[in-house]
Enzyme design. Structure first.
Site, short mmCIF file in Angstrom:
data_model
loop_
_atom_site.label_atom_id
_atom_site.label_comp_id
_atom_site.label_asym_id
_atom_site.label_seq_id
_atom_site.Cartn_x
_atom_site.Cartn_y
_atom_site.Cartn_z
N ASP A 1 5.18 -3.87 -16.23
CA ASP A 1 4.92 -5.32 -16.26
C ASP A 1 4.34 -5.64 -17.64
OD1 ASP A 1 4.43 -7.96 -15.54
OD2 ASP A 1 2.70 -7.51 -14.29
N PHE B 1 6.71 -11.80 -8.49
CA PHE B 1 5.98 -10.73 -7.82
C PHE B 1 6.85 -10.11 -6.74
CE2 PHE B 1 2.87 -8.65 -5.12
CZ PHE B 1 2.13 -7.98 -6.08
N ASP C 1 3.65 -2.83 -3.21
CA ASP C 1 2.90 -3.47 -2.13
C ASP C 1 2.41 -4.86 -2.50
OD1 ASP C 1 0.85 -2.58 -4.03
OD2 ASP C 1 -0.57 -3.14 -2.47
P1 5GP Z 1 1.20 -3.29 -15.93
O1 5GP Z 1 0.03 -2.47 -16.30
O2 5GP Z 1 2.50 -2.83 -16.55
O3 5GP Z 1 0.98 -4.75 -16.17
O4 5GP Z 1 1.36 -3.23 -14.38
C1 5GP Z 1 1.89 -2.12 -13.78
C2 5GP Z 1 1.36 -1.99 -12.37
O5 5GP Z 1 1.07 -3.27 -11.80
C3 5GP Z 1 2.43 -1.38 -11.52
O6 5GP Z 1 2.27 0.03 -11.45
C4 5GP Z 1 2.23 -2.05 -10.18
O7 5GP Z 1 1.28 -1.31 -9.44
C5 5GP Z 1 1.60 -3.39 -10.51
N1 5GP Z 1 2.59 -4.50 -10.52
C6 5GP Z 1 3.06 -5.17 -11.59
N2 5GP Z 1 3.95 -6.12 -11.23
C7 5GP Z 1 4.06 -6.02 -9.89
C8 5GP Z 1 4.84 -6.72 -8.90
O8 5GP Z 1 5.66 -7.62 -9.17
N3 5GP Z 1 4.68 -6.33 -7.61
C9 5GP Z 1 3.81 -5.34 -7.25
N4 5GP Z 1 3.74 -5.05 -5.95
N5 5GP Z 1 3.07 -4.66 -8.13
C10 5GP Z 1 3.19 -4.99 -9.44
#
Ligand code: 5GP
Ligand code: MG
Length: 178
Positions: free
Chosen positions: A97, A146, A153
């Site tokens: 993300d 999301f 989850d």
């Molecule tokens: P980042 O550090 O890249 O912003 O976020 C990564 C983590 O955020 C992922 O491993 C996941 O756990 C959570 N995450 C990011 N976007 C989503 C989403 O759309 N849905 C869910 N369930 N988790 C997300």
């Protein structure tokens, strides 16, 4: 909830990922490290598509807290990590993300001196990256929404959905659909 990727599309995406990974490593042994908890379904499906000798390790990283859909502080627990020294390591996560989670995990795992360290994710959200780093393998690019299912989850639920779905506002408010 709205279906974004069907079960069949996910199967094909994981096969594509496995083919890319196999093309890179050939039959060299690798250590696959799954980031808990979101990567468990991908990890289980992916390792069964990989032909090379492989070890499996786990690391825990979480930044989402309960009902929040925006990231909180990142917590990394590496108690479950095997010895990575001189190994060819492939880190697996569910979704890239902002990228902070994978970036921090890679930085921390490099301290164990693996011979190589690459990363693969099921999903990458378009236009969200905040770090100067990208995963080596991505199965699907998705819009900035999301998503849940296939390991991902919301408030610890929905990980068991066999498809990927977008949570809609009524789901986030905890209302039942009409
Ligand atoms: P980042 O550090 O890249 O912003 O976020 C990564 C983590 O955020 C992922 O491993 C996941 O756990 C959570 N995450 C990011 N976007 C989503 C989403 O759309 N849905 C869910 N369930 N988790 C997300
Ligand atoms: Mg995660």
């Amino acid at each position: 909830m709205r279906e974004l990727l069907t079960r069949e599309q996910l199967v094909l995406g994981v096969r594509r990922l496995a083919a890319e990974i196999t093309e890179f490593y050939g039959d060299r042994p690798i250590t696959i490290v799954g980031a808990l908890t979101g990567s468990i379904v991908l990890l289980a499906d992916l390792i069964r598509e990989l032909p090379m000798p492989l070890r499996v390790g786990l690391v825990q990283a979480h930044s989402y807290r309960g009902k929040a859909t925006t990231p909180g502080a990142l917590v990394i627990n590496s108690d479950l990590l095997p010895d990575l020294k001189d190994r060819e390591v492939l880190l697996i996560d569910d979704i890239f993300d902002t990228g902070h989670t994978l970036f921090e995990l890679v930085a921390q795992m490099k301290e164990s001196r693996p011979r190589s360290l690459r990363s693969a994710v099921l999903l990458e959200k378009k236009g969200r990256r905040e770090v100067n780093f990208r995963p080596d393998h991505v199965a699907f690019e998705i819009p900035d929404e999301f998503v849940v299912g296939y390991g991902l989850d919301y408030n610890d639920l929905y990980r068991n959905l066999p498809y990927l779905a977008v949570l809609e506002d009524q789901d986030l408010r905890g209302e039942r659909p009409a």
